[in-house]
Motif scaffolding. Structure first.
Motif, PDB file in Angstrom:
ATOM      1  N   ARG A  71       1.906 -16.505   8.804  1.00 35.49           N
ATOM      2  CA  ARG A  71       2.702 -15.292   9.048  1.00 35.49           C
ATOM      3  C   ARG A  71       3.511 -14.932   7.804  1.00 35.49           C
ATOM      4  O   ARG A  71       3.577 -13.772   7.421  1.00 35.49           O
ATOM      5  N   GLN A  72       4.117 -15.933   7.176  1.00 32.26           N
ATOM      6  CA  GLN A  72       4.907 -15.659   5.969  1.00 32.26           C
ATOM      7  C   GLN A  72       4.008 -15.160   4.852  1.00 32.26           C
ATOM      8  O   GLN A  72       4.384 -14.247   4.110  1.00 32.26           O
ATOM      9  N   ASN A  73       2.818 -15.717   4.731  1.00 29.60           N
ATOM     10  CA  ASN A  73       1.873 -15.236   3.718  1.00 29.60           C
ATOM     11  C   ASN A  73       1.474 -13.792   3.983  1.00 29.60           C
ATOM     12  O   ASN A  73       1.370 -12.988   3.055  1.00 29.60           O
ATOM     13  N   GLU A  74       1.269 -13.457   5.261  1.00 27.95           N
ATOM     14  CA  GLU A  74       0.908 -12.082   5.605  1.00 27.95           C
ATOM     15  C   GLU A  74       2.071 -11.136   5.293  1.00 27.95           C
ATOM     16  O   GLU A  74       1.865 -10.047   4.747  1.00 27.95           O
ATOM     17  N   ILE A  75       3.289 -11.559   5.602  1.00 31.84           N
ATOM     18  CA  ILE A  75       4.469 -10.745   5.287  1.00 31.84           C
ATOM     19  C   ILE A  75       4.562 -10.531   3.783  1.00 31.84           C
ATOM     20  O   ILE A  75       4.786  -9.408   3.316  1.00 31.84           O
ATOM     21  N   ASP A  76       4.373 -11.600   3.015  1.00 33.68           N
ATOM     22  CA  ASP A  76       4.432 -11.488   1.552  1.00 33.68           C
ATOM     23  C   ASP A  76       3.347 -10.552   1.022  1.00 33.68           C
ATOM     24  O   ASP A  76       3.603  -9.754   0.116  1.00 33.68           O
ATOM     25  N   ASP A  77       2.142 -10.645   1.592  1.00 33.83           N
ATOM     26  CA  ASP A  77       1.041  -9.773   1.157  1.00 33.83           C
ATOM     27  C   ASP A  77       1.332  -8.306   1.460  1.00 33.83           C
ATOM     28  O   ASP A  77       1.111  -7.428   0.624  1.00 33.83           O
ATOM     29  N   VAL A  78       1.841  -8.046   2.652  1.00 31.26           N
ATOM     30  CA  VAL A  78       2.144  -6.662   3.037  1.00 31.26           C
ATOM     31  C   VAL A  78       3.289  -6.120   2.180  1.00 31.26           C
ATOM     32  O   VAL A  78       3.249  -4.970   1.726  1.00 31.26           O
ATOM     33  N   TYR A  79       4.282  -6.952   1.903  1.00 33.32           N
ATOM     34  CA  TYR A  79       5.394  -6.514   1.058  1.00 33.32           C
ATOM     35  C   TYR A  79       4.912  -6.233  -0.365  1.00 33.32           C
ATOM     36  O   TYR A  79       5.334  -5.263  -0.995  1.00 33.32           O
ATOM     37  N   SER A  80       4.005  -7.052  -0.856  1.00 29.61           N
ATOM     38  CA  SER A  80       3.424  -6.825  -2.182  1.00 29.61           C
ATOM     39  C   SER A  80       2.650  -5.511  -2.209  1.00 29.61           C
ATOM     40  O   SER A  80       2.742  -4.731  -3.168  1.00 29.61           O
ATOM     41  N   LEU A  81       1.894  -5.254  -1.162  1.00 31.35           N
ATOM     42  CA  LEU A  81       1.163  -3.991  -1.045  1.00 31.35           C
ATOM     43  C   LEU A  81       2.134  -2.813  -1.007  1.00 31.35           C
ATOM     44  O   LEU A  81       1.912  -1.788  -1.664  1.00 31.35           O
ATOM     45  N   TYR A  82       3.221  -2.964  -0.295  1.00 32.87           N
ATOM     46  CA  TYR A  82       4.246  -1.924  -0.226  1.00 32.87           C
ATOM     47  C   TYR A  82       4.839  -1.649  -1.610  1.00 32.87           C
ATOM     48  O   TYR A  82       4.960  -0.492  -2.026  1.00 32.87           O
ATOM     49  N   ARG A  83       5.203  -2.703  -2.323  1.00 35.09           N
ATOM     50  CA  ARG A  83       5.790  -2.524  -3.674  1.00 35.09           C
ATOM     51  C   ARG A  83       4.815  -1.828  -4.607  1.00 35.09           C
ATOM     52  O   ARG A  83       5.204  -0.959  -5.388  1.00 35.09           O
ATOM     53  N   THR A  84       3.543  -2.193  -4.527  1.00 39.42           N
ATOM     54  CA  THR A  84       2.524  -1.537  -5.360  1.00 39.42           C
ATOM     55  C   THR A  84       2.404  -0.063  -5.001  1.00 39.42           C
ATOM     56  O   THR A  84       2.319   0.789  -5.884  1.00 39.42           O
ATOM     57  N   ALA A  85       2.421   0.247  -3.727  1.00 45.43           N
ATOM     58  CA  ALA A  85       2.328   1.644  -3.287  1.00 45.43           C
ATOM     59  C   ALA A  85       3.525   2.455  -3.776  1.00 45.43           C
ATOM     60  O   ALA A  85       3.371   3.599  -4.204  1.00 45.43           O
ATOM     61  N   VAL A  86       4.707   1.865  -3.752  1.00 39.95           N
ATOM     62  CA  VAL A  86       5.898   2.568  -4.240  1.00 39.95           C
ATOM     63  C   VAL A  86       5.795   2.801  -5.742  1.00 39.95           C
ATOM     64  O   VAL A  86       6.097   3.893  -6.235  1.00 39.95           O
ATOM     65  N   LYS A  87       5.359   1.785  -6.485  1.00 38.25           N
ATOM     66  CA  LYS A  87       5.222   1.920  -7.946  1.00 38.25           C
ATOM     67  C   LYS A  87       4.231   3.016  -8.318  1.00 38.25           C
ATOM     68  O   LYS A  87       4.393   3.695  -9.320  1.00 38.25           O
ATOM     69  N   THR A  88       3.212   3.189  -7.498  1.00 39.74           N
ATOM     70  CA  THR A  88       2.174   4.177  -7.817  1.00 39.74           C
ATOM     71  C   THR A  88       2.401   5.499  -7.081  1.00 39.74           C
ATOM     72  O   THR A  88       1.548   6.382  -7.141  1.00 39.74           O
ATOM     73  N   ALA A  89       3.548   5.637  -6.430  1.00 40.28           N
ATOM     74  CA  ALA A  89       3.910   6.844  -5.672  1.00 40.28           C
ATOM     75  C   ALA A  89       2.877   7.177  -4.596  1.00 40.28           C
ATOM     76  O   ALA A  89       2.674   8.332  -4.258  1.00 40.28           O
ATOM     77  N   ASP A  90       2.240   6.174  -4.051  1.00 38.37           N
ATOM     78  CA  ASP A  90       1.297   6.342  -2.946  1.00 38.37           C
ATOM     79  C   ASP A  90       2.107   6.230  -1.645  1.00 38.37           C
ATOM     80  O   ASP A  90       2.112   5.204  -0.972  1.00 38.37           O
ATOM     81  N   TYR A  91       2.801   7.307  -1.296  1.00 41.31           N
ATOM     82  CA  TYR A  91       3.727   7.265  -0.171  1.00 41.31           C
ATOM     83  C   TYR A  91       3.059   7.095   1.185  1.00 41.31           C
ATOM     84  O   TYR A  91       3.637   6.430   2.056  1.00 41.31           O
ATOM     85  N   PRO A  92       1.864   7.643   1.403  1.00 40.31           N
ATOM     86  CA  PRO A  92       1.215   7.319   2.690  1.00 40.31           C
ATOM     87  C   PRO A  92       0.959   5.814   2.841  1.00 40.31           C
ATOM     88  O   PRO A  92       1.193   5.241   3.910  1.00 40.31           O
TER      89      PRO A  92
END
Length: 190
Positions: free
Chosen positions: A70-91
């Motif tokens: 579960r913690q690994n999944e949370i970390d992966d989703v948070y990493s995906l979120y940070r990447t999306a924010v950096k690339t302005a991929d708001y959806p």
């Protein structure tokens, strides 16, 4: 007659001696069987205790593995979120953040703020004259957690104006103006 009596006595004594031997042998055999049964019972109790310990260890290891997954999944989703924010991929940022909230509700304090801004400013439906209902939903969820959040209150006021509820928006901006003295809120009241 005395001879018969002696014979009877000897026969009786022998029978008694034989029966005493048989009873002693039977007693010893029963005692031995009882001891064997007691040993088997003790061994079975120890084996059961060992199985219970093994089961507890297995349950603990499964629980630890699930927690780590579960913690690994949370970390992966948070990493995906940070990447999306950096690339302005708001959806993608919005979708990742919503999944993060499902996995870890402790993130709600800041996540609803971000989701509100994404839906208010960046995820506007083309051709629509109104913001999506998601903007209002996330503003309300954020305010339910932190009702003193001026940023979300301002956004709520703007959404109320867009929805035609000027009176409620005026009250919000008036409260913000009285609280902060920021002329932006005074301008919004006008």
């Amino acid at each position: 007659m005395q001879h018969i009596f002696k014979k009877f006595l000897v026969t009786g004594a022998m029978a008694l001696a034989l029966s005493a031997c048989v009873s002693t042998k039977k007693f010893d055999l029963q005692t031995s069987e009882l001891n064997d049964t007691q040993k088997k019972l003790n061994d079975a109790v120890i084996a059961q205790q060992n199985l219970q310990l093994d089961l507890k260890k297995l349950k603990d290891s499964i629980q630890t593995a699930r927690k780590n997954d579960r913690q690994n999944e949370i970390d992966d989703v948070y990493s995906l979120y940070r990447t999306a924010v950096k690339t302005a991929d708001y959806p993608q940022a919005s979708a990742s953040l919503q999944k993060l909230l499902l996995l870890d509700s402790s993130q709600a304090y800041w996540a609803y703020d971000s989701l509100a801004i994404y839906h208010y400013m960046y995820l506007i439906v083309p051709g629509s004259t109104k913001r999506s209902p998601a903007a209002q939903y996330f503003v309300d969820k954020g305010l339910s957690i932190n009702p003193k959040n001026d940023y979300l209150m301002e956004m709520k006021g703007k959404l109320l104006i867009e929805g035609g509820n000027d009176t409620a928006a005026y009250r919000i901006f008036n409260n913000l103006w009285n609280k902060t003295g920021d002329f932006t809120y005074l301008w919004n009241m006008t």
